[in-house]
Design an enzyme around this catalytic site. Structure first.
Site, PDB file in Angstrom:
ATOM      1  N   HIS A   1     -21.966  34.120 -25.268  1.00 45.02           N
ATOM      2  CA  HIS A   1     -21.414  34.483 -26.576  1.00 45.02           C
ATOM      3  C   HIS A   1     -19.886  34.410 -26.554  1.00 45.02           C
ATOM      4  O   HIS A   1     -19.225  35.381 -26.187  1.00 45.02           O
ATOM      5  CB  HIS A   1     -21.850  35.897 -26.934  1.00 45.02           C
ATOM      6  CG  HIS A   1     -23.337  36.074 -26.972  1.00 45.02           C
ATOM      7  ND1 HIS A   1     -24.117  36.151 -25.835  1.00 45.02           N
ATOM      8  CD2 HIS A   1     -24.180  36.193 -28.021  1.00 45.02           C
ATOM      9  CE1 HIS A   1     -25.377  36.302 -26.191  1.00 45.02           C
ATOM     10  NE2 HIS A   1     -25.455  36.330 -27.499  1.00 45.02           N
TER      11      HIS A   1
ATOM     12  N   HIS B   1     -48.398  64.502 -34.778  1.00 42.15           N
ATOM     13  CA  HIS B   1     -47.700  65.187 -33.694  1.00 42.15           C
ATOM     14  C   HIS B   1     -48.434  65.093 -32.359  1.00 42.15           C
ATOM     15  O   HIS B   1     -47.919  65.563 -31.347  1.00 42.15           O
ATOM     16  CB  HIS B   1     -47.492  66.660 -34.064  1.00 42.15           C
ATOM     17  CG  HIS B   1     -46.368  66.865 -35.034  1.00 42.15           C
ATOM     18  ND1 HIS B   1     -46.281  66.171 -36.220  1.00 42.15           N
ATOM     19  CD2 HIS B   1     -45.272  67.661 -34.985  1.00 42.15           C
ATOM     20  CE1 HIS B   1     -45.192  66.540 -36.872  1.00 42.15           C
ATOM     21  NE2 HIS B   1     -44.550  67.444 -36.137  1.00 42.15           N
TER      22      HIS B   1
ATOM     23  N   HIS C   1     -20.942  32.794 -32.539  1.00 41.36           N
ATOM     24  CA  HIS C   1     -21.459  34.059 -31.994  1.00 41.36           C
ATOM     25  C   HIS C   1     -22.141  33.888 -30.634  1.00 41.36           C
ATOM     26  O   HIS C   1     -21.745  34.538 -29.675  1.00 41.36           O
ATOM     27  CB  HIS C   1     -22.445  34.713 -32.972  1.00 41.36           C
ATOM     28  CG  HIS C   1     -23.316  35.739 -32.324  1.00 41.36           C
ATOM     29  ND1 HIS C   1     -22.916  37.041 -32.151  1.00 41.36           N
ATOM     30  CD2 HIS C   1     -24.535  35.641 -31.733  1.00 41.36           C
ATOM     31  CE1 HIS C   1     -23.860  37.705 -31.504  1.00 41.36           C
ATOM     32  NE2 HIS C   1     -24.853  36.869 -31.243  1.00 41.36           N
TER      33      HIS C   1
ATOM     34  N   GLU D   1     -33.113  62.521 -31.773  1.00 46.42           N
ATOM     35  CA  GLU D   1     -33.700  62.253 -30.451  1.00 46.42           C
ATOM     36  C   GLU D   1     -33.076  61.039 -29.775  1.00 46.42           C
ATOM     37  O   GLU D   1     -32.789  61.047 -28.578  1.00 46.42           O
ATOM     38  CB  GLU D   1     -35.224  62.043 -30.569  1.00 46.42           C
ATOM     39  CG  GLU D   1     -35.999  63.258 -31.031  1.00 46.42           C
ATOM     40  CD  GLU D   1     -36.012  63.410 -32.559  1.00 46.42           C
ATOM     41  OE1 GLU D   1     -35.500  62.509 -33.256  1.00 46.42           O
ATOM     42  OE2 GLU D   1     -36.529  64.437 -33.038  1.00 46.42           O
TER      43      GLU D   1
HETATM   44  C1  LIG Z   1     -31.040  46.299 -30.786  1.00 50.96           C
HETATM   45  C2  LIG Z   1     -30.640  44.875 -30.827  1.00 50.96           C
HETATM   46  N1  LIG Z   1     -31.148  44.091 -31.795  1.00 50.96           N
HETATM   47  C3  LIG Z   1     -30.840  42.777 -31.830  1.00 50.96           C
HETATM   48  C4  LIG Z   1     -30.022  42.226 -30.902  1.00 50.96           C
HETATM   49  C5  LIG Z   1     -29.718  40.735 -30.910  1.00 50.96           C
HETATM   50  N2  LIG Z   1     -28.327  40.560 -31.339  1.00 50.96           N
HETATM   51  C6  LIG Z   1     -27.343  40.341 -30.461  1.00 50.96           C
HETATM   52  S1  LIG Z   1     -25.834  40.326 -31.199  1.00 50.96           S
HETATM   53  C7  LIG Z   1     -26.509  40.591 -32.709  1.00 50.96           C
HETATM   54  C8  LIG Z   1     -25.661  40.778 -33.934  1.00 50.96           C
HETATM   55  C9  LIG Z   1     -24.392  40.091 -33.890  1.00 50.96           C
HETATM   56  O1  LIG Z   1     -23.512  40.612 -34.843  1.00 50.96           O
HETATM   57  P1  LIG Z   1     -22.345  41.557 -34.413  1.00 50.96           P
HETATM   58  O2  LIG Z   1     -22.892  42.753 -33.801  1.00 50.96           O
HETATM   59  O3  LIG Z   1     -21.476  41.734 -35.597  1.00 50.96           O
HETATM   60  O4  LIG Z   1     -21.591  40.757 -33.291  1.00 50.96           O
HETATM   61  P2  LIG Z   1     -20.626  39.516 -33.469  1.00 50.96           P
HETATM   62  O5  LIG Z   1     -21.460  38.356 -33.858  1.00 50.96           O
HETATM   63  O6  LIG Z   1     -19.647  39.884 -34.507  1.00 50.96           O
HETATM   64  O7  LIG Z   1     -20.041  39.352 -32.119  1.00 50.96           O
HETATM   65  C10 LIG Z   1     -27.888  40.674 -32.630  1.00 50.96           C
HETATM   66  C11 LIG Z   1     -28.771  40.860 -33.801  1.00 50.96           C
HETATM   67  C12 LIG Z   1     -29.518  43.088 -29.904  1.00 50.96           C
HETATM   68  N3  LIG Z   1     -28.727  42.644 -28.939  1.00 50.96           N
HETATM   69  N4  LIG Z   1     -29.827  44.402 -29.911  1.00 50.96           N
END
Ligand SMILES: Cc1ncc(C[n+]2csc(CCOP(=O)(O)OP(=O)(O)O)c2C)c(N)n1
Ligand SMILES: [Mg+2]
Length: 681
Positions: free
Chosen positions: A53, A493, A284, A431
């Site tokens: 990334h 529960h 990304h 939690e």
């Molecule tokens: C709980 C979770 N859901 C999905 C993902 C997959 N995932 C990785 S980054 C991302 C989103 C990217 O957007 P952002 O957080 O704004 O990061 P940016 O692209 O700006 O670096 C997702 C959905 C993850 N890592 N964790």
């Protein structure tokens, strides 16, 4: 002087790209150069790995540079120095940002060769930051939202230790980089709300406010105002241009003076410097590609071969890595003279006090004399009454179920906003936030967190429990109301699948003790375990005491013969928790009919599985095996083999008094006897 290369593909620049062009057209300051080194390394490592990334490290390079060269208290020569600031990269997908920072600042073990092996087997520079791979990686991140909530726990631990040992030993901050995804996750709400309530003034979140996530613009799915949201939680908030080093620095100074947790929304351009991919989701999560990578470097005016940082620039970075050296050395001198030095060292090292288990041993002895008929959740409270005074680093809590989980100990004060001279935390109904904060406390060191909720709500904590297991953290979850035995609250529960789902998680010890004595034993094992989390599944309902001797901790082997058959075994009844006494009743009935029957209590499958196979076979016996547990049977075939019988739940429970439910679902001694006789013919 930087110049903009023509974009490799045609198209009109977006507003972000136009803004970036203006920034890059300026002469690069030395600070910009420092940040460019991060960008170049991130580009190169992702290109080389052919995955990763680049966008986030490129976008946040400026903010991270300001933090690591001017504000973060650390010393690259000793990344585990206890009074260092904690830095959490919550947006773990931007791992190259962290690896580049560790490399540039001169951390041993993150040499350029490591970056070249980004994302390869056994590289410290793994796909997402993994705690344990390098001492500079404070926590494992990747599941969005976990990092920010873990950081809240680190900030709590810092305050608790400061209250215990004083400012001269404990006086540091927690810094977090969080992304849009981190803030979209539900756990960020719990964590931010708790941090605001507790007034964790040494916590600062640097929000990578880039308006982009994987599907495209965040406007596709998000209309929150993150600043208003955090402000409503009791945080102080600010927005800055994340590419303007002086604005970022001013905001960080402001954060350090603030009496609230702070969030600095840093407006950034994801993939900053990439001519066509900057400001778009395309930067990304995949390599820029050779042409775009070259164009990005050219746009920055970066003319060096891959993985090369000019010496002068590297020297400036390494100087930043040594910035905290003097502070660390003065701290070491203070520690050397500190009256609580030994105690501090012991707690930070995770070593238990010498005589920690003595009160618990005395309790176990007393229990065999008194044979109390109590719920295991009450037995757990008695164990805590023995443990908590003896282990000063234990910090308890509950997600608003203190009276049900019995996690409190009389006379132990709770922490409250701004007052951390306590050892109990009212986490509120949070939690997930609680479990992640517990991970942060364990990671911080000097604290052994335990806390409680109902077993069925383990699902609300699962992602954090999973990280605790992965990171091998000593956290203890007291999970009460562990079956249909809770009765009238009904199937919402009553956990049925929860035990199986927890038992399949690697490196998690799931304890389900059968009586007060076993509960004390399991507590001892959970506290002693320094390399992973434990769950204690405990009953709401009373259970009879089953054992009359206390000498050896028999739960330590995970399972054992509680009652041997009076003749050559024909049947072995294997049960856990509240079903062990039921097995004892069934045994009495079978023995009365001349069927030699043994009972095995199996409080911890994971520990049992680690025992020698021959011994295990002896315990489980060669006769008919019947497993009894008020839960679904998945996993029991492991102990019962193909010919065994399982007596338990087939589906969800129901709302009724507990005894009616055990009868209704056929989990009774009579049912066990009938099944045994039918099988034996
Ligand atoms: C709980 C979770 N859901 C999905 C993902 C997959 N995932 C990785 S980054 C991302 C989103 C990217 O957007 P952002 O957080 O704004 O990061 P940016 O692209 O700006 O670096 C997702 C959905 C993850 N890592 N964790
Ligand atoms: Mg984003």
């Amino acid at each position: 002087m930087a110049s903009i290369e023509p974009a490799p593909t045609s198209g009109t620049p977006t507003p972000a790209q136009a803004a970036q062009a203006l920034l890059l057209a300026r002469p690069a300051s030395e600070d910009r150069r420092l940040a460019d080194a991060i960008r170049a390394l991130a580009i190169d490592a992702v290109e080389q790995a052919k995955s990763g990334h680049p966008g986030m490290p490129m976008g946040m390079a400026d903010v991270a540079t300001v933090l690591f060269t001017r504000f973060l208290k650390y010393d690259a020569t000793d990344p585990r120095w206890p009074d260092r600031d904690r830095f959490v990269l919550s947006a773990g997908h931007g791992s190259m940002l962290l690896y580049a920072l560790l490399h540039l600042t001169g951390h041993a073990g993150m040499e350029i060769e490591e970056l070249k092996r980004f994302r390869q087997l056994h590289a410290a520079a793994a796909g997402h930051p993994e705690h344990g791979e390098h001492p500079g990686i404070e926590t494992t991140t990747g599941p969005l939202g976990q990092g920010i909530a873990t950081a809240v726990g680190m900030a709590i631990a810092e305050r608790i230790l400061a209250a215990r040992f004083g400012k001269s030993l404990v006086d540091h901050r927690t810094w977090v980089i969080a992304s849009d995804g981190d803030l979209m996750e539900g756990i960020s709400h719990e964590a931010a709300s708790l941090a605001g309530h507790l007034k964790l003034e040494r916590l600062c979140v640097l929000y990578d406010d880039n308006d982009i996530s994987i599907d495209g613009a965040t406007s596709l799915s998000l209309s929150d105002d993150a600043l208003k949201r955090f402000s409503a939680y009791g945080w102080a908030v600010r927005r800055v241009d994340g590419h303007d080093h002086e604005q970022v620095a001013a905001a960080m100074s402001w954060a350090m003076r603030n009496r609230k947790p702070t969030m600095i929304a840093c407006r950034t351009i994801i993939g900053f410097a990439a001519p066509t991919k900057a400001g778009t989701a395309a930067s990304h999560g995949s390599p820029l590609g050779a042409a775009e990578a070259a164009a990005a470097k050219s746009a920055m005016g970066w003319n060096h071969p891959p993985f090369e940082v000019p010496e002068g620039l590297k020297a400036r970075w390494e100087e930043a890595g040594r910035r905290g050296g003097g502070t660390r050395r003065s701290w070491l001198k203070r520690l050397a003279k500190h009256p609580q030095r030994d105690e501090f060292d012991r707690a930070i090292a995770g070593k238990l006090p010498d005589a920690w288990h003595e009160p618990l041993a005395a309790l176990r002895q007393k229990q065999t004399e008194e044979m109390p008929k109590i719920a295991t959740r009450i037995a757990s409270q008695r164990a805590l009454e023995a443990l908590v005074p003896a282990v000063p680093e234990m910090v308890g809590g509950s997600a608003d179920l203190t009276g049900s989980n019995n996690t409190n100990v009389k006379g132990v004060p709770a922490i409250s906003p701004g007052n951390f001279a306590g050892r109990y935390i009212h986490y509120g109904v949070r939690e997930h936030g609680m479990a992640a904060a517990m991970n942060g406390m364990a990671l911080h060191g000097g604290v052994i967190p335990y806390s409680g909720t109902f077993l069925v709500f383990a699902d609300y904590m699962r992602p954090a429990i999973r990280l605790a297991a992965l990171m091998r953290l000593r956290v203890i979850h007291v999970l009460t109301h562990d079956s249909i035995g809770l009765g009238e609250d009904g199937p919402t529960h009553q956990p049925v699948e929860t035990l199986a789902s927890l038992r399949c998680m690697p490196n998690l010890n799931v304890f389900r003790p059968a009586d007060a004595l076993e509960t004390a034993e399991c507590w001892e094992l959970a506290v002693k375990r320094a390399d992973g989390p434990s769950v204690l599944a405990l009953t709401r309902q009373n259970l009879p005491a089953l054992r009359e001797e206390a000498g050896e901790n028999r739960s330590a082997r995970g399972g054992y013969v509680l009652a041997e058959a009076t003749g050559p075994r024909r049947v072995t009844l294997i049960a856990t928790g509240s079903e062990v006494h039921l097995a004892m009743n069934a045994r009495a009935m079978l023995e009365a009919e001349g069927i030699a029957t043994a009972v095995v209590s199996l409080p911890c499958w994971e520990l049992f599985a680690h025992q020698d196979e021959i011994w295990r076979e002896q315990v489980l016996g060669q006769g008919l095996r019947i497993g009894i547990e008020a839960a679904i049977g998945m996993g029991w075939e492991r102990w019962l083999g193909p010919d065994g019988i399982f007596i338990g739940m087939q589906g969800f429970g129901a709302s009724a008094p507990a005894e009616d439910l055990f009868r209704h679902f056929g989990i009774t001694a009579e049912a066990v006897v009938a099944a045994a006789k039918k099988k034996l013919g």
